[in-house]
Design a protein around this motif. Sequence first.
Motif, PDB file in Angstrom:
ATOM      1  N   GLU A 224      -3.663   5.486  22.127  1.00 13.14           N
ATOM      2  CA  GLU A 224      -3.694   4.562  23.248  1.00 13.14           C
ATOM      3  C   GLU A 224      -3.344   3.130  22.853  1.00 13.14           C
ATOM      4  O   GLU A 224      -2.538   2.477  23.499  1.00 13.14           O
ATOM      5  N   ARG A 225      -3.954   2.620  21.792  1.00 12.65           N
ATOM      6  CA  ARG A 225      -3.705   1.227  21.406  1.00 12.65           C
ATOM      7  C   ARG A 225      -3.241   1.056  19.974  1.00 12.65           C
ATOM      8  O   ARG A 225      -3.199  -0.065  19.467  1.00 12.65           O
ATOM      9  N   ASN A 226      -2.923   2.110  19.284  1.00  9.39           N
ATOM     10  CA  ASN A 226      -2.385   1.996  17.935  1.00  9.39           C
ATOM     11  C   ASN A 226      -1.629   3.261  17.576  1.00  9.39           C
ATOM     12  O   ASN A 226      -1.470   4.152  18.391  1.00  9.39           O
ATOM     13  N   VAL A 227      -1.206   3.325  16.345  1.00 12.17           N
ATOM     14  CA  VAL A 227      -0.473   4.480  15.839  1.00 12.17           C
ATOM     15  C   VAL A 227      -1.180   4.951  14.575  1.00 12.17           C
ATOM     16  O   VAL A 227      -1.512   4.142  13.706  1.00 12.17           O
ATOM     17  N   ALA A 228      -1.425   6.241  14.482  1.00  3.03           N
ATOM     18  CA  ALA A 228      -2.041   6.822  13.291  1.00  3.03           C
ATOM     19  C   ALA A 228      -0.938   7.418  12.414  1.00  3.03           C
ATOM     20  O   ALA A 228      -0.094   8.173  12.901  1.00  3.03           O
ATOM     21  N   PHE A 229      -0.942   7.046  11.122  1.00  2.00           N
ATOM     22  CA  PHE A 229       0.027   7.563  10.163  1.00  2.00           C
ATOM     23  C   PHE A 229      -0.689   8.468   9.183  1.00  2.00           C
ATOM     24  O   PHE A 229      -1.821   8.211   8.791  1.00  2.00           O
ATOM     25  N   PHE A 230      -0.024   9.518   8.746  1.00  2.00           N
ATOM     26  CA  PHE A 230      -0.599  10.438   7.775  1.00  2.00           C
ATOM     27  C   PHE A 230       0.525  11.141   7.032  1.00  2.00           C
ATOM     28  O   PHE A 230       1.678  11.163   7.478  1.00  2.00           O
ATOM     29  N   ALA A 231       0.194  11.681   5.868  1.00  2.17           N
ATOM     30  CA  ALA A 231       1.184  12.396   5.067  1.00  2.17           C
ATOM     31  C   ALA A 231       1.623  13.659   5.795  1.00  2.17           C
ATOM     32  O   ALA A 231       0.871  14.210   6.611  1.00  2.17           O
ATOM     33  N   ARG A 232       2.834  14.103   5.491  1.00  2.95           N
ATOM     34  CA  ARG A 232       3.334  15.332   6.138  1.00  2.95           C
ATOM     35  C   ARG A 232       2.392  16.486   5.837  1.00  2.95           C
ATOM     36  O   ARG A 232       1.933  16.660   4.720  1.00  2.95           O
ATOM     37  N   GLY A 233       2.116  17.262   6.856  1.00  2.00           N
ATOM     38  CA  GLY A 233       1.246  18.429   6.697  1.00  2.00           C
ATOM     39  C   GLY A 233      -0.232  18.112   6.752  1.00  2.00           C
ATOM     40  O   GLY A 233      -1.055  18.997   6.540  1.00  2.00           O
ATOM     41  N   MET A 234      -0.606  16.858   7.016  1.00  2.43           N
ATOM     42  CA  MET A 234      -2.011  16.476   7.013  1.00  2.43           C
ATOM     43  C   MET A 234      -2.511  16.138   8.428  1.00  2.43           C
ATOM     44  O   MET A 234      -3.560  15.522   8.581  1.00  2.43           O
ATOM     45  N   SER A 235      -1.812  16.551   9.453  1.00  2.00           N
ATOM     46  CA  SER A 235      -2.253  16.269  10.820  1.00  2.00           C
ATOM     47  C   SER A 235      -3.395  17.182  11.210  1.00  2.00           C
ATOM     48  O   SER A 235      -3.640  18.211  10.580  1.00  2.00           O
TER      49      SER A 235
END
Length: 192
Positions: A177-188
């Motif tokens: 909603e108010r930001n973006v979450a980043f994560f390594a590939r395959g870690m969602s």
Amino acid sequence: MGRSPLKWWLKTERGQLVFLEGLGSCLDVVFGQEQREEDVSDLRALFTFVQAALAPVDGDAWQGRVLLLDELGVLLSLGAAPVAVLDFVHYCRVAVCSRLQGNIVVLVHSNEDSGDKENELLVTALSHHSDLILWAEGLATGFCKDVHGQLKIIRRTSLRPGGERDSLQLYQYKIQERNVAFFARGMSAAVL
């Protein structure tokens, strides 16, 4: 056209942003009230406008300026030639990076399937002269509820004398909603 309005920001050392209405200013400069003999593809007057905006006001010694050019491809839509846009970026780079010891951040949309050869030429040329490239794209596998896309970060160390190979980092992201979450590939959350 499908492109966002041209917005330019100047960042000062105190965390302030100075907003330059790039599209309105560009239209005023290129298609001004008085008839101009110069070609639309000549962006010297636009650079003069940006250079004047970069000039420090009395007693204001900005350091570490950052010029953000939001959607540079709009200049192509206005009739500027890719070479003129690249010249404009080069002169901005000299003014900001060399003289003022700052940085330039440029946003250009790219879609290889669009058939817009001028825009792809602009993207390719800017990529070859950039130290850092952030490439955001959708997932090649299609829609996923927990992952909205992928971000490639390319550090161009090969541009420096004695530079090594360029480094590539890949992250996936989810727009919240108010930001973006980043994560390594395959870690969602979908995978875990």
